[in-house]
Scaffold this motif. Structure first.
Motif, PDB file in Angstrom:
ATOM      1  N   VAL A  73       3.849  10.806   1.590  1.00 32.20           N
ATOM      2  CA  VAL A  73       3.261   9.564   1.072  1.00 32.20           C
ATOM      3  C   VAL A  73       4.044   8.428   1.707  1.00 32.20           C
ATOM      4  N   GLU A  74       3.307   7.582   2.409  1.00 36.88           N
ATOM      5  CA  GLU A  74       3.914   6.426   3.064  1.00 36.88           C
ATOM      6  C   GLU A  74       3.813   5.234   2.127  1.00 36.88           C
ATOM      7  N   GLY A  75       4.752   4.325   2.219  1.00 40.05           N
ATOM      8  CA  GLY A  75       4.640   3.081   1.446  1.00 40.05           C
ATOM      9  C   GLY A  75       4.924   1.902   2.363  1.00 40.05           C
ATOM     10  N   ILE A 117       0.830  -1.228   0.000  1.00 43.46           N
ATOM     11  CA  ILE A 117       0.000   0.000   0.000  1.00 43.46           C
ATOM     12  C   ILE A 117       0.863   1.275   0.000  1.00 43.46           C
ATOM     13  N   ILE A 118       0.215   2.352  -0.454  1.00 44.39           N
ATOM     14  CA  ILE A 118       0.757   3.684  -0.172  1.00 44.39           C
ATOM     15  C   ILE A 118      -0.319   4.462   0.580  1.00 44.39           C
ATOM     16  N   ALA A 119       0.121   5.457   1.359  1.00 44.48           N
ATOM     17  CA  ALA A 119      -0.836   6.253   2.144  1.00 44.48           C
ATOM     18  C   ALA A 119      -0.452   7.725   2.043  1.00 44.48           C
ATOM     19  N   PRO A 120      -1.103   8.453   1.138  1.00 38.49           N
ATOM     20  CA  PRO A 120      -0.807   9.895   1.057  1.00 38.49           C
ATOM     21  C   PRO A 120      -1.608  10.658   2.102  1.00 38.49           C
ATOM     22  N   GLY A 121      -1.080  11.792   2.582  1.00 35.47           N
ATOM     23  CA  GLY A 121      -1.870  12.600   3.519  1.00 35.47           C
ATOM     24  C   GLY A 121      -1.094  13.716   4.176  1.00 35.47           C
ATOM     25  N   ARG A 122      -1.857  14.543   4.936  1.00 30.56           N
ATOM     26  CA  ARG A 122      -1.267  15.689   5.640  1.00 30.56           C
ATOM     27  C   ARG A 122      -0.630  15.238   6.942  1.00 30.56           C
TER      28      ARG A 122
END
Ligand code: FA5
Length: 341
Positions: free
Chosen positions: A210-212, A188-193
């Motif tokens: 952006v986390e991966g 997964i990736i997790a984009p965010g503030r």
């Protein structure tokens, strides 16, 4: 006053009436207090008695004729004036509006997040999200950063008024949330503030990451280097110099920080790269076994790698922007330059 003359005058004048104002003048002339019909009635006394009745009858007939004309003409003219008014005030709903409203465009950070997401989707990643007001244990403890651990100082935190909660300092808690709710394989990736007490030309108190995260039976450090290098080449569309430096993150072991050759000064040294010619763009590493275990993942069977990148930094490098603040001031002159994105 002569009855025949008045009759003829009536026939002539009625043809001249074109407007309601003309009609009013006409009425005054014939039926007004001192009008022609009144004058005819005044004549009655001069008429010989035997003809008086007949004369009176004729004046009355003439008066009725004039009144009928006035009534009909008045209706006709009112209708005409209304039609003209409607015609002149007609609204053409098909006409375009006077002022063209300015059309907004995509914010450069949104465009960069979309671009990053598309590249990773192309490599088989799916997208996860998490809350910005995050549990302290997901942001720190479960990522192998216990209380009093000096690593908490690496990310100066904004706390909120509810015990056990904070503004997430990175997107890594989405790793925890994903591992707690999904079984491997995970990709997964997790984009965010995210939020930190930071403030200078390359650091903002609120910025985007952006986390991966990849967790599977056979993943290794080399797989991670390949994914990151592939991503960087795709994003910058040129073979940018990439440098992996050994580093430390409590939640990964071994860990690396990834630098790219400064695209602003092309490695010569500038304000943005602080004269080094290199820019740190992301952190990465093999997920620490403590983290996998805290999330209930069998460390005998599974391994994982993770990375976290600063979106603002990527956007600054891609578009040659030397101050991160420009993204958050919302100056239309700045934003307009990205209208084609
Ligand atoms: C982290 O936040 C780690 N969670 C990343 C990570 C994830 C490492 C998974 C390993 C595994 P770091 O504090 O270095 O790492 O921040 C990552 C990136 O965010 C930095 O490389 C930088 O590009 C960006 N960044 C950090 N602070 C700011 C800031 N105040 N303003 C803008 N960008 C920032």
């Amino acid at each position: 006053m002569d009855l025949v003359k008045v009759k003829n005058l009536f026939l002539e004048e009625k043809e001249r009436v074109k407007t309601l104002k003309d009609l009013e003048n006409f009425r005054q002339t014939f039926l007004g207090k001192k009008g022609l019909v009144s004058q005819l009635f005044k004549e009655l006394k001069n008429i010989p008695p035997e003809k008086r009745k007949e004369f009176g009858r004729e004046i009355n007939l003439l008066r009725e004729e004039i009144e009928t004309f006035i009534r009909q003409k008045s209706e006709e003219l009112k209708k005409l004036e209304l039609e003209q008014k409607l015609k002149s005030e007609r609204i053409d709903l098909t006409l375009p509006g006077d002022t063209v409203l300015p059309v907004g465009s995509k914010h450069p950070l949104s465009a960069v997040i979309e671009e990053i997401t598309e590249i990773f989707k192309g490599m088989g990643f799916t997208v996860e999200t998490g809350p910005e007001i995050e549990r302290e244990d997901y942001n720190f403890d479960m990522l192998n950063i216990p209380k009093e651990h000096p690593a908490r100082d690496m990310q100066d935190t904004f706390y909120v008024n509810r015990k056990g909660y904070l503004l997430r300092t990175h997107t890594s808690p989405v790793q925890v949330r994903t591992m707690l709710s999904k079984k491997p394989p995970i990709q997964i990736i997790a984009p965010g503030r995210v939020y930190r007490r930071d403030d200078d030309p390359t650091h903002s108190p609120m910025f985007f990451q952006v986390e991966g995260l990849v967790v599977n039976e056979k993943v290794n450090f080399a797989n991670m280097l390949w994914v990151l290098r592939e991503f960087l080449q795709k994003f910058f569309e040129t073979p940018v110099p990439v440098r992996f430096r050994p580093s430390y993150f409590p939640f990964t072991e071994p860990s690396t920080e990834v630098d790219i050759g400064c695209v602003i000064c092309e490695g010569r040294g500038c304000r943005v790269c602080k004269g080094t010619g290199w820019l740190e763009v992301l952190g990465a590493g093999m997920v620490h076994p403590n983290v996998l275990e805290a999330c209930g993942i069998d460390t005998e069977k599974y391994r994982g790698f993770a990375f976290g990148l600063g979106v603002d930094r990527f956007a600054m490098l891609k578009y040659g922007i030397d101050n991160i603040k420009l993204f958050y001031e919302n100056d239309v002159r700045f934003l307009k330059q990205f209208a084609s994105l």
